[in-house]
Design a protein around this motif. Structure first.
Motif: not given
Length: 122
Positions: A82-106
Motif C-alpha cells: 500500500q503506497m500513500n502520499s506518493l511523490k514523483p521520486e517514487d516513479t519506478a518499476v516495482y518488483y516483487c521478489a521471494a526468498r526463504s528468509v527475509v532480507a533487504t538486499a536485492h
C-alpha cells in the motif's frame, strides 16, 4: 519454483495512493519471505520493503517509511504494498521478489516477478 506476478501499478498524481499486489504460485507461498524493490530509469534497483513468511518481521527503506505498508495474505498467496502520499521520486518499476528468509538486499532474492510501472506526476 515460485512464480510471481505483480499488478496494481499505474499513473497517479503526487499525494495519491496505489496498492500493488503480488500473486504467487508454485511452491508453498506461505514459507517464503517477500520483498518489494523498485528501479527508476538510469538507477540501480533499490529495496523498498520486505516481510517475513509469518509477517512477524517487516522492514522498510527510510525513503518510504511512514508512507508505504507491506502486508501478506497467505490464504490468498498474495503480498501487498500500500503506497500513500506518493511523490514523483517514487516513479519506478516495482518488483516483487521471494526468498526463504527475509532480507533487504536485492541480490539475496531467488525469485522475481516481471514488474509493474508506477508513475507519479507532479
Amino acid at each position: 519454483q515460485v512464480q510471481l506476478v505483480e499488478s496494481g501499478g499505474g499513473l497517479v498524481q503526487a499525494g495519491g495512493s496505489l496498492r500493488l499486489s503480488c500473486a504467487a504460485s508454485g511452491r508453498t507461498f506461505s514459507r517464503y519471505a517477500k520483498g518489494w524493490f523498485r528501479q527508476a530509469p538510469g538507477k540501480e534497483r533499490e529495496f523498498v520493503a520486505a516481510i517475513s513468511w509469518s509477517g512477524g518481521s517487516i522492514y522498510y527503506a527510510d525513503s518510504v517509511k511512514g508512507r508505504f505498508t507491506i502486508s501478506r495474505d497467505n490464504a490468498k498467496n498474495t503480498v501487498y504494498l500500500q503506497m500513500n502520499s506518493l511523490k514523483p521520486e517514487d516513479t519506478a518499476v516495482y518488483y516483487c521478489a521471494a526468498r526463504s528468509v527475509v532480507a533487504t538486499a536485492h541480490d539475496e532474492y531467488d525469485y522475481w516477478g516481471q514488474g509493474t510501472q508506477v508513475t507519479v506526476s507532479s
